[in-house]
Design a protein around this motif. Sequence first.
Motif, mmCIF file in Angstrom:
data_model
loop_
_atom_site.group_PDB
_atom_site.id
_atom_site.type_symbol
_atom_site.label_atom_id
_atom_site.label_comp_id
_atom_site.label_asym_id
_atom_site.label_seq_id
_atom_site.Cartn_x
_atom_site.Cartn_y
_atom_site.Cartn_z
ATOM 1 N N SER A 1 -102.892 -2.356 -4.816
ATOM 2 C CA SER A 1 -103.069 -1.991 -6.218
ATOM 3 C C SER A 1 -101.817 -1.321 -6.772
ATOM 4 C CB SER A 1 -104.258 -1.034 -6.354
ATOM 5 O OG SER A 1 -103.942 0.222 -5.777
ATOM 6 N N LYS B 1 -101.042 -5.384 -13.996
ATOM 7 C CA LYS B 1 -101.691 -6.591 -14.518
ATOM 8 C C LYS B 1 -101.754 -6.606 -16.039
ATOM 9 C CE LYS B 1 -104.700 -7.040 -10.484
ATOM 10 N NZ LYS B 1 -106.111 -7.064 -10.023
ATOM 11 N N GLY C 1 -100.719 -6.531 -7.037
ATOM 12 C CA GLY C 1 -101.703 -7.555 -6.715
ATOM 13 C C GLY C 1 -101.527 -8.078 -5.306
ATOM 14 N N ASP D 1 -104.542 -12.276 -10.022
ATOM 15 C CA ASP D 1 -103.796 -11.028 -10.189
ATOM 16 C C ASP D 1 -102.535 -11.225 -11.032
ATOM 17 O OD1 ASP D 1 -105.680 -9.765 -8.648
ATOM 18 O OD2 ASP D 1 -104.439 -9.620 -6.849
#
Length: 220
Positions: free
Chosen positions: A93, A116, A149, A156
């Motif tokens: 993440s 993202k 991602g 992602d």
Amino acid sequence: MRQNKDGSGGRIGRRALILGGTAAVLGTGAVLARDELSRLWWQVPGVDKPRVAGAVDFRDARWVAASSANWRRADRPADYSIDMVVIHVTQGSFDSAVRVFQDPGHGAASHYIVRKDGHVTQMIRELDVAYHAGNRDYNERSVGIEHAGFVDRPQDLTDAMYAASARLTAGICRRYGIPVDREHIIAHSEVPGTDHTDPGEHWDWDRYLKLVRRAGTTPA
């Protein structure tokens, strides 16, 4: 080494420049190009190149500092020319990437992380050498961009991420005269000696380079 652009040189008397504990003694009348002096003076112990706390190189970025153990001070492109952008995917993440880049035990960090939603965080100044590529020469010559991602999750890699990353890369290429092609904008997996696979098979290079070229035609 870069030659003095204006063709002039400065004559200096006998003096010692202590660089990293080593005395470099210059004899009387020695000529040292002015750009060499400007490149080296801040490395003398007790002298720091002026920095503005929290400054970013990409105006849309937010500054969050990486641990100083994960990069080293430099004066690029005066001491190392910048001729590449290395594209990464974090395999985690956004928040976890920020945490590990702030961890002095991690030993690596990139200049930027793109989220993202298109948010860009800068963690290392472009003039400094980030430990991101797993290859010293490539670290010294490149700017590293992480994308939050996983390589096996094409979802992602969002439109917002591509667009923001392309604007970022276009600005880097503009600043340093880097050609927008696959010889100069490369995958982490293409760095010699690396065992990484990012950004992976789902990264759309044709789309990305088109976006970078388009962003490059927009006024900075």
